[in-house]
Design an enzyme around this catalytic site. Structure first.
Site, PDB file in Angstrom:
ATOM      1  N   GLY A 184     -97.452  -4.421  25.368  1.00  0.00           N
ATOM      2  CA  GLY A 184     -98.547  -4.158  24.783  1.00  0.00           C
ATOM      3  C   GLY A 184     -99.021  -5.637  25.315  1.00  0.00           C
ATOM      4  N   THR A 185    -100.151  -6.004  25.709  1.00  0.00           N
ATOM      5  CA  THR A 185    -101.205  -6.842  25.448  1.00  0.00           C
ATOM      6  C   THR A 185    -102.024  -7.286  24.591  1.00  0.00           C
ATOM      7  OG1 THR A 185    -102.472  -5.382  26.582  1.00  0.00           O
ATOM      8  CG2 THR A 185    -101.148  -6.458  28.055  1.00  0.00           C
ATOM      9  N   THR A 186    -103.635  -7.367  24.523  1.00  0.00           N
ATOM     10  CA  THR A 186    -103.919  -8.146  24.038  1.00  0.00           C
ATOM     11  C   THR A 186    -104.561  -7.853  22.412  1.00  0.00           C
ATOM     12  OG1 THR A 186    -105.073  -8.331  25.500  1.00  0.00           O
ATOM     13  CG2 THR A 186    -105.849  -8.889  24.164  1.00  0.00           C
TER      14      THR A 186
END
EC number: 3.4.25.1
Length: 281
Positions: free
Chosen positions: A53-55
């Protein structure tokens, strides 16, 4: 962990004996192998490829806090999932957004939710927001061995502090180190771009609606420069998950509400593609 009730029809004594208000302590005593940090990995032959998962972004406003995340998960240079959910309610007055190894992060969130619920049932009262932040820090620290092998989890925690009557934001590092953020915060691969966006747009007197627009704007800016962050996907109708926490509790915006905010930002960008400051005005 399952209780064997077939022979006697009763729960084992461990389930009926008063003990710690921490579910993690209980699990450590009864089934320590089920804790994520106690699992052993096979010898590594190279880098572990797992969806990440990123931001995640958060911003406070007078009366509460908003927490939002994009919907993209990546695995190396590939998009592993376009509509992953990264923001979850921890309890009635707090939420956690995940960045890092997606599978471990979701598992940690579920354990954190159970930890808070267990405490409330045993003690008859909710844990303070400060206490919740500390419990999450302990969980992240227990995952340090995994983090050193490339399976890191770095969440963002936000909630409404009933005692202080305001929204608060906490960020973490892979060792479980905790920092309270003032005003706004971001974590994940696009965090540097999201933080730069919020730095220019944030004000202490934002309304709730402006704070919601701010976090979606920050995610849009992050997606513009970071390939691992997914921007609003109009064609597939995939929009950021946006939540707000006030003295009335946790609320997740509907897809319709999120899409309206995202579309308003996209329309302004079409009018002024250089990135107008007018998004909050």
């Amino acid at each position: 962990m399952e209780a064997n009730t077939r022979s006697t029809g009763r729960l084992p004594a461990a389930f009926l004996t008063p003990g710690s208000s921490s579910f993690m302590d209980f699990l450590s005593d009864q089934s320590p192998e089920m804790l994520p940090g106690n699992r052993s990995l096979p010898p590594l032959q190279g880098a572990i490829e797992a969806p990440h998962g990123t931001t995640i972004v958060a911003a406070s406003f007078p009366g509460g806090v908003v927490l939002a995340g994009d919907r993209r998960a990546t695995m190396g240079n590939m998009i592993a999932q376009r509509d992953i959910e990264k923001v979850f309610p921890a309890d009635e007055y707090s939420a956690v957004g995940i960045a890092g190894t997606a599978g471990l992060a979701v598992e940690m969130v579920k354990l954190f939710q159970l930890e808070l619920e267990h405490f409330e049932k045993v003690e008859g009262a909710q844990l303070s927001l400060e206490g919740k932040a500390n419990r999450l820090s302990t969980m992240i620290r227990s995952n340090l061995a995994m983090a050193m092998q490339g399976l890191a989890v770095v969440p963002l925690f936000a909630g409404y502090d009933i005692d202080r009557d305001k929204g608060r934001i906490f960020s973490y590092d892979v060792t479980g180190g905790r920092s309270e953020e003032t005003g706004y915060a971001a974590t994940g691969s696009g965090s540097i771009f999201a933080r730069g966006s919020m730095k220019k747009l944030y004000r202490e007197d934002l309304t709730q609606e402006q704070a919601l627009t701010l976090v979606v704007q920050a995610l849009y800016d992050a997606a513009d420069d970071d390939s691992a962050t997914g921007g609003p996907d109009v064609a597939r109708r995939i929009y950021p998950i946006v939540t707000v926490i006030t003295d009335e509790g946790f609320r997740r915006l509907t897809d319709q509400e999120s899409s309206e905010i995202a579309r308003s930002i996209l329309e302004r960008r079409l009018e002024q593609p250089d990135g107008p400051r007018a998004a909050l005005l």
